[in-house]
Motif scaffolding. Structure first.
Motif, PDB file in Angstrom:
ATOM      1  N   ASP A  44       0.827  -1.209   0.000  1.00 14.85           N
ATOM      2  CA  ASP A  44       0.000   0.000   0.000  1.00 14.85           C
ATOM      3  C   ASP A  44       0.865   1.264   0.000  1.00 14.85           C
ATOM      4  O   ASP A  44       0.345   2.368  -0.017  1.00 14.85           O
ATOM      5  CB  ASP A  44      -0.931  -0.005   1.219  1.00 14.85           C
ATOM      6  CG  ASP A  44      -0.163  -0.247   2.512  1.00 14.85           C
ATOM      7  OD1 ASP A  44       1.002  -0.687   2.442  1.00 14.85           O
ATOM      8  OD2 ASP A  44      -0.724  -0.001   3.578  1.00 14.85           O
ATOM      9  N   ASP A  45       2.152   1.096  -0.031  1.00 15.43           N
ATOM     10  CA  ASP A  45       3.075   2.234  -0.048  1.00 15.43           C
ATOM     11  C   ASP A  45       3.535   2.446  -1.486  1.00 15.43           C
ATOM     12  O   ASP A  45       4.316   1.684  -2.034  1.00 15.43           O
ATOM     13  CB  ASP A  45       4.268   1.920   0.866  1.00 15.43           C
ATOM     14  CG  ASP A  45       5.295   3.048   0.888  1.00 15.43           C
ATOM     15  OD1 ASP A  45       5.104   4.041   0.148  1.00 15.43           O
ATOM     16  OD2 ASP A  45       6.267   2.940   1.643  1.00 15.43           O
ATOM     17  N   ARG A  92      11.139  11.017   3.054  1.00 13.16           N
ATOM     18  CA  ARG A  92      12.124  10.125   2.452  1.00 13.16           C
ATOM     19  C   ARG A  92      12.876  10.818   1.325  1.00 13.16           C
ATOM     20  O   ARG A  92      12.360  11.708   0.666  1.00 13.16           O
ATOM     21  CB  ARG A  92      11.430   8.865   1.938  1.00 13.16           C
ATOM     22  CG  ARG A  92      10.912   7.994   3.061  1.00 13.16           C
ATOM     23  CD  ARG A  92      10.200   6.773   2.575  1.00 13.16           C
ATOM     24  NE  ARG A  92       8.929   7.076   1.949  1.00 13.16           N
ATOM     25  CZ  ARG A  92       7.975   6.184   1.737  1.00 13.16           C
ATOM     26  NH1 ARG A  92       8.140   4.945   2.118  1.00 13.16           N
ATOM     27  NH2 ARG A  92       6.862   6.525   1.149  1.00 13.16           N
ATOM     28  N   VAL A  93      14.099  10.361   1.123  1.00 14.16           N
ATOM     29  CA  VAL A  93      14.973  10.953   0.120  1.00 14.16           C
ATOM     30  C   VAL A  93      14.605  10.439  -1.264  1.00 14.16           C
ATOM     31  O   VAL A  93      14.409   9.236  -1.451  1.00 14.16           O
ATOM     32  CB  VAL A  93      16.447  10.601   0.432  1.00 14.16           C
ATOM     33  CG1 VAL A  93      17.368  11.088  -0.669  1.00 14.16           C
ATOM     34  CG2 VAL A  93      16.847  11.170   1.770  1.00 14.16           C
ATOM     35  N   HIS A 103       4.842  12.033   0.445  1.00 12.96           N
ATOM     36  CA  HIS A 103       5.892  12.907   0.929  1.00 12.96           C
ATOM     37  C   HIS A 103       5.541  13.557   2.255  1.00 12.96           C
ATOM     38  O   HIS A 103       6.390  14.109   2.950  1.00 12.96           O
ATOM     39  CB  HIS A 103       6.164  13.989  -0.122  1.00 12.96           C
ATOM     40  CG  HIS A 103       7.534  14.561  -0.025  1.00 12.96           C
ATOM     41  ND1 HIS A 103       7.782  15.799   0.516  1.00 12.96           N
ATOM     42  CD2 HIS A 103       8.733  14.072  -0.363  1.00 12.96           C
ATOM     43  CE1 HIS A 103       9.075  16.041   0.483  1.00 12.96           C
ATOM     44  NE2 HIS A 103       9.673  15.016  -0.050  1.00 12.96           N
ATOM     45  N   GLN A 104       4.260  13.489   2.607  1.00 16.06           N
ATOM     46  CA  GLN A 104       3.833  14.135   3.845  1.00 16.06           C
ATOM     47  C   GLN A 104       4.159  13.283   5.065  1.00 16.06           C
ATOM     48  O   GLN A 104       4.058  13.741   6.189  1.00 16.06           O
ATOM     49  CB  GLN A 104       2.342  14.441   3.784  1.00 16.06           C
ATOM     50  CG  GLN A 104       1.431  13.224   3.758  1.00 16.06           C
ATOM     51  CD  GLN A 104       1.374  12.556   2.390  1.00 16.06           C
ATOM     52  OE1 GLN A 104       2.094  12.929   1.484  1.00 16.06           O
ATOM     53  NE2 GLN A 104       0.507  11.559   2.254  1.00 16.06           N
ATOM     54  N   ARG A 105       4.550  12.032   4.841  1.00 16.24           N
ATOM     55  CA  ARG A 105       4.817  11.147   5.968  1.00 16.24           C
ATOM     56  C   ARG A 105       6.312  11.110   6.292  1.00 16.24           C
ATOM     57  O   ARG A 105       7.137  10.891   5.416  1.00 16.24           O
ATOM     58  CB  ARG A 105       4.348   9.738   5.612  1.00 16.24           C
ATOM     59  CG  ARG A 105       2.841   9.644   5.611  1.00 16.24           C
ATOM     60  CD  ARG A 105       2.397   8.792   6.765  1.00 16.24           C
ATOM     61  NE  ARG A 105       1.512   7.736   6.318  1.00 16.24           N
ATOM     62  CZ  ARG A 105       1.335   6.616   7.005  1.00 16.24           C
ATOM     63  NH1 ARG A 105       1.999   6.412   8.111  1.00 16.24           N
ATOM     64  NH2 ARG A 105       0.507   5.712   6.578  1.00 16.24           N
ATOM     65  N   VAL A 110       5.388  17.442  -5.909  1.00 20.77           N
ATOM     66  CA  VAL A 110       4.512  18.530  -6.324  1.00 20.77           C
ATOM     67  C   VAL A 110       3.933  19.246  -5.109  1.00 20.77           C
ATOM     68  O   VAL A 110       3.812  20.465  -5.088  1.00 20.77           O
ATOM     69  CB  VAL A 110       3.354  17.998  -7.206  1.00 20.77           C
ATOM     70  CG1 VAL A 110       2.513  19.147  -7.703  1.00 20.77           C
ATOM     71  CG2 VAL A 110       3.940  17.205  -8.366  1.00 20.77           C
ATOM     72  N   THR A 111       3.608  18.457  -4.098  1.00 25.88           N
ATOM     73  CA  THR A 111       2.967  19.057  -2.935  1.00 25.88           C
ATOM     74  C   THR A 111       3.929  19.971  -2.188  1.00 25.88           C
ATOM     75  O   THR A 111       5.136  19.781  -2.208  1.00 25.88           O
ATOM     76  CB  THR A 111       2.480  17.964  -1.980  1.00 25.88           C
ATOM     77  OG1 THR A 111       3.580  17.114  -1.680  1.00 25.88           O
ATOM     78  CG2 THR A 111       1.390  17.145  -2.608  1.00 25.88           C
ATOM     79  N   ASP A 112       3.380  20.933  -1.524  1.00 19.18           N
ATOM     80  CA  ASP A 112       4.171  21.880  -0.749  1.00 19.18           C
ATOM     81  C   ASP A 112       4.675  21.189   0.521  1.00 19.18           C
ATOM     82  O   ASP A 112       3.899  20.728   1.345  1.00 19.18           O
ATOM     83  CB  ASP A 112       3.286  23.084  -0.379  1.00 19.18           C
ATOM     84  CG  ASP A 112       4.132  24.194   0.226  1.00 19.18           C
ATOM     85  OD1 ASP A 112       5.078  23.884   0.947  1.00 19.18           O
ATOM     86  OD2 ASP A 112       3.834  25.358  -0.045  1.00 19.18           O
ATOM     87  N   ASP A 113       5.980  21.113   0.672  1.00 20.52           N
ATOM     88  CA  ASP A 113       6.511  20.420   1.836  1.00 20.52           C
ATOM     89  C   ASP A 113       7.286  21.367   2.749  1.00 20.52           C
ATOM     90  O   ASP A 113       8.109  20.942   3.525  1.00 20.52           O
ATOM     91  CB  ASP A 113       7.388  19.260   1.391  1.00 20.52           C
ATOM     92  CG  ASP A 113       8.535  19.732   0.503  1.00 20.52           C
ATOM     93  OD1 ASP A 113       9.243  18.903  -0.018  1.00 20.52           O
ATOM     94  OD2 ASP A 113       8.679  20.956   0.364  1.00 20.52           O
ATOM     95  N   ARG A 114       6.983  22.639   2.643  1.00 24.37           N
ATOM     96  CA  ARG A 114       7.749  23.591   3.457  1.00 24.37           C
ATOM     97  C   ARG A 114       7.483  23.419   4.938  1.00 24.37           C
ATOM     98  O   ARG A 114       8.249  23.872   5.775  1.00 24.37           O
ATOM     99  CB  ARG A 114       7.433  25.027   3.032  1.00 24.37           C
ATOM    100  CG  ARG A 114       8.184  25.427   1.775  1.00 24.37           C
ATOM    101  CD  ARG A 114       7.772  26.784   1.305  1.00 24.37           C
ATOM    102  NE  ARG A 114       6.345  26.815   0.971  1.00 24.37           N
ATOM    103  CZ  ARG A 114       5.721  27.899   0.542  1.00 24.37           C
ATOM    104  NH1 ARG A 114       6.380  29.018   0.412  1.00 24.37           N
ATOM    105  NH2 ARG A 114       4.442  27.864   0.260  1.00 24.37           N
ATOM    106  N   ALA A 115       6.352  22.753   5.241  1.00 29.28           N
ATOM    107  CA  ALA A 115       6.038  22.544   6.650  1.00 29.28           C
ATOM    108  C   ALA A 115       7.113  21.736   7.363  1.00 29.28           C
ATOM    109  O   ALA A 115       7.213  21.772   8.576  1.00 29.28           O
ATOM    110  CB  ALA A 115       4.691  21.841   6.787  1.00 29.28           C
ATOM    111  N   TRP A 116       7.901  20.992   6.580  1.00 30.20           N
ATOM    112  CA  TRP A 116       8.981  20.239   7.198  1.00 30.20           C
ATOM    113  C   TRP A 116      10.155  21.136   7.460  1.00 30.20           C
ATOM    114  O   TRP A 116      11.075  20.751   8.121  1.00 30.20           O
ATOM    115  CB  TRP A 116       9.407  19.074   6.312  1.00 30.20           C
ATOM    116  CG  TRP A 116       8.314  18.111   6.115  1.00 30.20           C
ATOM    117  CD1 TRP A 116       7.569  17.908   4.992  1.00 30.20           C
ATOM    118  CD2 TRP A 116       7.796  17.204   7.105  1.00 30.20           C
ATOM    119  NE1 TRP A 116       6.644  16.935   5.227  1.00 30.20           N
ATOM    120  CE2 TRP A 116       6.758  16.497   6.502  1.00 30.20           C
ATOM    121  CE3 TRP A 116       8.130  16.963   8.451  1.00 30.20           C
ATOM    122  CZ2 TRP A 116       6.024  15.532   7.195  1.00 30.20           C
ATOM    123  CZ3 TRP A 116       7.398  16.010   9.126  1.00 30.20           C
ATOM    124  CH2 TRP A 116       6.355  15.300   8.506  1.00 30.20           C
TER     125      TRP A 116
END
Length: 194
Positions: free
Chosen positions: A39-40, A157-158, A164-166, A188-194
């Motif tokens: 499922d990943d 993950r690299v 990507h949110q996980r 594509v998603t915004d990952d700046r929260a990381w």
DNA sequence: AACAAGATTAACT
DNA sequence: GTTAATCTTGTTT
């Protein structure tokens, strides 16, 4: 001992600080990534069993190796229930024994970088595609508990563009053997929260 | 049969 | 920041 029947997401942080021995070379794991199974979408297991991914579905305690970009052998520890396809990618480690051999396998590289990055780690361990499917503690490497790490950090993950949110990458913060994070060019998603 | 992409790395500019 | 190295697999023609 370490419970390898746990899912990769639970097992991955527990592997930090553990010792992995392949012949004369012993590594203290400092960076890993969890790949959860079918499922990943980022996992090799997502497409189901194939000749290449046979080891992934062979049950916990198996070494799964794959060839990356035609050059690098990367190694995973298969975990979870048999058939699940769950595995933890070994991304970096500190060489704590077998330094001479490790240096021979990566000439001119500073000790701290010998096993920095999954391809480099596989090189130092001397793995080839033939090592895929080896059983830990038997014809494969030996895994043992080690000194618990001083801390654990996590993040995306690299080189992975999905899920990507996980935060499925785990490393020992501040350890000089941890590889640099490089975001997938396709996220594509915004990952700046990381 | 041909092609593109990939859980990467090192050497460039 | 960009690119070459190299090969297996899945996808398209």
């Amino acid at each position: 001992m370490i419970d390898l029947t746990a899912d990769a997401e639970a097992l991955a942080p527990r592997l930090l600080g553990c010792l992995l021995r392949q012949d004369e070379v012993v590594l203290r794991l400092t960076e890993v990534e969890a790949y959860s199974g079918r499922d990943d979408l980022a996992a090799h297991a997502a497409i189901g069993p194939r000749p290449r991914t046979r080891a992934l579905f062979a049950g916990p305690g198996i070494l799964y190796c794959y060839l990356s970009h035609g050059i690098h052998i990367c190694g995973n520890i298969v975990c979870g229930l048999p058939g699940r396809g769950s595995a933890v990618l070994l991304r970096a480690g500190e060489v704590v024994a077998g330094l001479e051999i490790a240096r021979e396998r990566r000439p001119g590289v500073p000790d701290v970088a010998l096993a920095r990055g999954p391809g480099n780690l596989g090189r130092v361990m001397g793995w080839t595609l033939a090592d895929s499917g080896a059983r830990l503690g038997q014809d494969g490497p030996v895994l043992a508990s080690g000194e618990p790490p001083s801390g654990i950090a996590s993040g995306p993950r690299v080189g992975v563009s999905v899920a990507h949110q996980r935060p499925w990458r785990f490393w020992i913060p501040g350890d000089p053997t941890v590889s640099a994070y490089r975001r997938s060019p396709r996220v594509v998603t915004d990952d700046r929260a990381w």
